[in-house]
Design an enzyme around this catalytic site. Structure first.
Site, PDB file in Angstrom:
ATOM      1  N   SER A 106       0.879  -1.172   0.000  1.00  0.00           N
ATOM      2  CA  SER A 106       0.000   0.000   0.000  1.00  0.00           C
ATOM      3  C   SER A 106       0.915   1.221   0.000  1.00  0.00           C
ATOM      4  O   SER A 106       1.374   1.663   1.042  1.00  0.00           O
ATOM      5  CB  SER A 106      -0.884   0.002   1.244  1.00  0.00           C
ATOM      6  OG  SER A 106      -1.596  -1.204   1.339  1.00  0.00           O
TER       7      SER A 106
ATOM      8  N   LYS B 118      -6.574   2.132  -2.868  1.00  0.00           N
ATOM      9  CA  LYS B 118      -6.292   1.421  -1.614  1.00  0.00           C
ATOM     10  C   LYS B 118      -6.256   2.391  -0.423  1.00  0.00           C
ATOM     11  O   LYS B 118      -6.813   2.112   0.641  1.00  0.00           O
ATOM     12  CB  LYS B 118      -4.954   0.691  -1.752  1.00  0.00           C
ATOM     13  CG  LYS B 118      -4.419   0.080  -0.474  1.00  0.00           C
ATOM     14  CD  LYS B 118      -5.285  -1.045   0.041  1.00  0.00           C
ATOM     15  CE  LYS B 118      -4.798  -1.516   1.411  1.00  0.00           C
ATOM     16  NZ  LYS B 118      -5.702  -2.475   2.019  1.00  0.00           N
TER      17      LYS B 118
ATOM     18  N   LYS C 200      -0.440   4.947   8.191  1.00  0.00           N
ATOM     19  CA  LYS C 200       0.283   5.335   6.974  1.00  0.00           C
ATOM     20  C   LYS C 200      -0.683   5.478   5.796  1.00  0.00           C
ATOM     21  O   LYS C 200      -0.617   6.431   5.023  1.00  0.00           O
ATOM     22  CB  LYS C 200       1.356   4.271   6.704  1.00  0.00           C
ATOM     23  CG  LYS C 200       2.095   4.360   5.396  1.00  0.00           C
ATOM     24  CD  LYS C 200       1.670   3.346   4.352  1.00  0.00           C
ATOM     25  CE  LYS C 200       1.508   1.929   4.768  1.00  0.00           C
ATOM     26  NZ  LYS C 200       1.187   0.958   3.765  1.00  0.00           N
TER      27      LYS C 200
HETATM   28  P1  NAD Z   1       4.766  -6.602   7.694  1.00  0.00           P
HETATM   29  O1  NAD Z   1       5.400  -5.494   8.469  1.00  0.00           O
HETATM   30  O2  NAD Z   1       4.229  -7.779   8.403  1.00  0.00           O
HETATM   31  O3  NAD Z   1       5.822  -7.148   6.594  1.00  0.00           O
HETATM   32  C1  NAD Z   1       6.726  -6.356   5.892  1.00  0.00           C
HETATM   33  C2  NAD Z   1       7.894  -7.246   5.470  1.00  0.00           C
HETATM   34  O4  NAD Z   1       8.778  -6.460   4.663  1.00  0.00           O
HETATM   35  C3  NAD Z   1       8.712  -7.768   6.668  1.00  0.00           C
HETATM   36  O5  NAD Z   1       8.955  -9.146   6.512  1.00  0.00           O
HETATM   37  C4  NAD Z   1      10.005  -6.972   6.588  1.00  0.00           C
HETATM   38  O6  NAD Z   1      11.145  -7.650   7.097  1.00  0.00           O
HETATM   39  C5  NAD Z   1      10.103  -6.719   5.092  1.00  0.00           C
HETATM   40  N1  NAD Z   1      10.928  -5.565   4.755  1.00  0.00           N
HETATM   41  C6  NAD Z   1      10.929  -4.336   5.323  1.00  0.00           C
HETATM   42  N2  NAD Z   1      11.826  -3.535   4.716  1.00  0.00           N
HETATM   43  C7  NAD Z   1      12.404  -4.283   3.747  1.00  0.00           C
HETATM   44  C8  NAD Z   1      13.416  -4.026   2.789  1.00  0.00           C
HETATM   45  N3  NAD Z   1      14.015  -2.843   2.688  1.00  0.00           N
HETATM   46  N4  NAD Z   1      13.765  -5.025   1.943  1.00  0.00           N
HETATM   47  C9  NAD Z   1      13.174  -6.249   2.016  1.00  0.00           C
HETATM   48  N5  NAD Z   1      12.214  -6.539   2.916  1.00  0.00           N
HETATM   49  C10 NAD Z   1      11.840  -5.577   3.774  1.00  0.00           C
HETATM   50  O7  NAD Z   1       3.660  -5.902   6.786  1.00  0.00           O
HETATM   51  P2  NAD Z   1       2.353  -6.574   6.146  1.00  0.00           P
HETATM   52  O8  NAD Z   1       1.253  -6.500   7.140  1.00  0.00           O
HETATM   53  O9  NAD Z   1       2.721  -7.859   5.485  1.00  0.00           O
HETATM   54  O10 NAD Z   1       2.014  -5.465   5.034  1.00  0.00           O
HETATM   55  C11 NAD Z   1       2.770  -5.327   3.852  1.00  0.00           C
HETATM   56  C12 NAD Z   1       2.093  -4.268   2.978  1.00  0.00           C
HETATM   57  O11 NAD Z   1       0.758  -4.687   2.704  1.00  0.00           O
HETATM   58  C13 NAD Z   1       1.982  -2.886   3.640  1.00  0.00           C
HETATM   59  O12 NAD Z   1       2.147  -1.905   2.661  1.00  0.00           O
HETATM   60  C14 NAD Z   1       0.573  -2.892   4.221  1.00  0.00           C
HETATM   61  O13 NAD Z   1       0.070  -1.578   4.383  1.00  0.00           O
HETATM   62  C15 NAD Z   1      -0.163  -3.707   3.173  1.00  0.00           C
HETATM   63  N6  NAD Z   1      -1.357  -4.450   3.631  1.00  0.00           N
HETATM   64  C16 NAD Z   1      -1.361  -5.115   4.822  1.00  0.00           C
HETATM   65  C17 NAD Z   1      -2.518  -5.814   5.207  1.00  0.00           C
HETATM   66  C18 NAD Z   1      -2.577  -6.590   6.516  1.00  0.00           C
HETATM   67  O14 NAD Z   1      -3.702  -6.977   6.901  1.00  0.00           O
HETATM   68  N7  NAD Z   1      -1.489  -6.841   7.198  1.00  0.00           N
HETATM   69  C19 NAD Z   1      -3.627  -5.854   4.359  1.00  0.00           C
HETATM   70  C20 NAD Z   1      -3.568  -5.187   3.143  1.00  0.00           C
HETATM   71  C21 NAD Z   1      -2.424  -4.493   2.777  1.00  0.00           C
END
Ligand code: NAD
Length: 327
Positions: A133, A209, A278
């Site tokens: 997102s 989104k 965010k």
């Molecule tokens: P999360 O924090 O659980 O996972 C993020 C992952 O990215 C982690 O494993 C982290 O180690 C990795 N990461 C961070 N910086 C990095 C880098 N520079 N290089 C490589 N890997 C890196 O987040 P999430 O909940 O999985 O969400 C991911 C995205 O999806 C976000 O943008 C969030 O807003 C969106 N999203 C989340 C949900 C939800 O329910 N969790 C639903 C829809 C959308």
């Protein structure tokens, strides 16, 4: 074996779009021939990459925490890439599922001269699908940087949270350059979601989104505030959620977040409050950019910003209720 079309190694016309004859001639290849690089194995990405493997794709994974990528390849499968460069060189399609658009930019462009990065290693004709997102302005900035390297950027953020990521039934909002052949991309996305909706040009998926999540956030804020005021009139939170859940006050938070995570005190939806804050901030940036009049977006962003400050970076989004009660 299931099959899909490959639309990536397209021929370019003088106008910059793939020629119709090339699009018509897209060859059909086995899914296992298509190599996908997946970056970001967090709450969502882990399940999404798992579903790509289940669909028969060859998957290279990378995470900032190398042990996470190693664990994924041991427990689920695929290849743990040792660097972004290695992942890029091995992939026809690269998917990012990262915290925000700034992190996506750092991964693609690098942050210093000798940084590990995707740019410079991605195959010409490759596709980068940002499913994070992100801010639409960041996506538009990335689009031009990638185009110079012959790489197409698509934005395909998701909705449905962790349970639907696991089930492969996410709603996916797809922004793409006009005329871009999407058959293969849709086949890939179809492994992770059951609804892929084209939203318009690059950045439109991210804009959609952010606005969706603003609506989700204000729904949680509204119910939290109603419960706080209801208590002053002798109403219990459970009674209120039971009634709103079968009345016109029903929303996603009332239906799915309050019963288990707030009233049941689990507070573990798998979606961090910082990430939802965010998203509302992105919606606020969009309002500012277009100088629109949207007071509720600004107010929601302000309140969620305060909640993030109070509760910290790892709090679950359902913990917003605690912030609302403390005010
Ligand atoms: P999360 O924090 O659980 O996972 C993020 C992952 O990215 C982690 O494993 C982290 O180690 C990795 N990461 C961070 N910086 C990095 C880098 N520079 N290089 C490589 N890997 C890196 O987040 P999430 O909940 O999985 O969400 C991911 C995205 O999806 C976000 O943008 C969030 O807003 C969106 N999203 C989340 C949900 C939800 O329910 N969790 C639903 C829809 C959308």
């Amino acid at each position: 074996m299931s099959r899909c079309t490959a639309g990536f190694r397209r021929r370019w016309t003088a106008s910059g779009w793939p020629s119709r004859s090339w699009r018509n001639a897209q060859r059909v290849i086995a899914m296992s021939e298509l190599s996908i690089g997946f970056i970001g194995l967090g709450n969502m990405g882990w399940h999404m990459a798992t579903n790509l493997l289940r669909a028969g794709y060859s998957v290279h994974v990378y995470d900032a925490l190398p042990e996470t990528a190693q664990r994924f390849s041991q427990q689920v499968g695929g290849h743990a890439a040792s660097s972004l460069a290695q992942l890029a060189e091995a992939s026809d399609v690269v998917i990012t599922m990262l915290p925000n658009g700034k992190v996506v930019q750092a991964v693609v462009l690098g942050t210093g001269e000798n940084d590990d990065r995707l740019l410079g290693h991605l195959k010409r004709g490759a596709v980068l699908i940002d499913m994070s997102s992100s801010d639409p302005s960041d996506s538009q900035h990335l689009q031009s940087a990638l185009a110079q390297a012959g790489v197409t950027l698509l934005d395909a953020p998701v909705s449905g949270a962790v349970p639907r990521a696991e089930a492969g039934t996410l709603t996916i909002m797809l922004g793409a350059p006009q005329g871009y052949a999407l058959d293969t991309v849709k086949a890939v996305l179809g492994a992770m979601g059951n609804s892929v909706i084209e939203t318009g040009p690059v950045g439109s998926g991210h804009a959609m989104k952010a606005l969706n999540n603003y609506v989700a956030a204000i729904g949680l804020s509204a119910a939290s505030e109603a419960i706080k005021v209801g208590a002053l009139f002798g109403l219990s939170a459970k009674t209120m959620i039971d009634i709103m859940g079968t009345s016109t006050g029903k929303n996603f938070a009332v239906e799915h977040i309050f019963p288990v995570h707030i009233l049941g005190e689990q507070f573990n939806t798998g979606f961090k409050l910082a990430l939802l804050e965010k998203d509302v901030g992105i919606a606020r940036n969009m309002v500012e950019l277009k100088q629109a009049n949207a007071p509720f977006i600004n107010l929601t962003s302000q309140e969620w910003g305060r909640a993030r400050q109070q509760l910290g970076e790892v709090a679950d989004n359902s913990e917003y209720f605690k912030y609302a009660q403390s005010q």
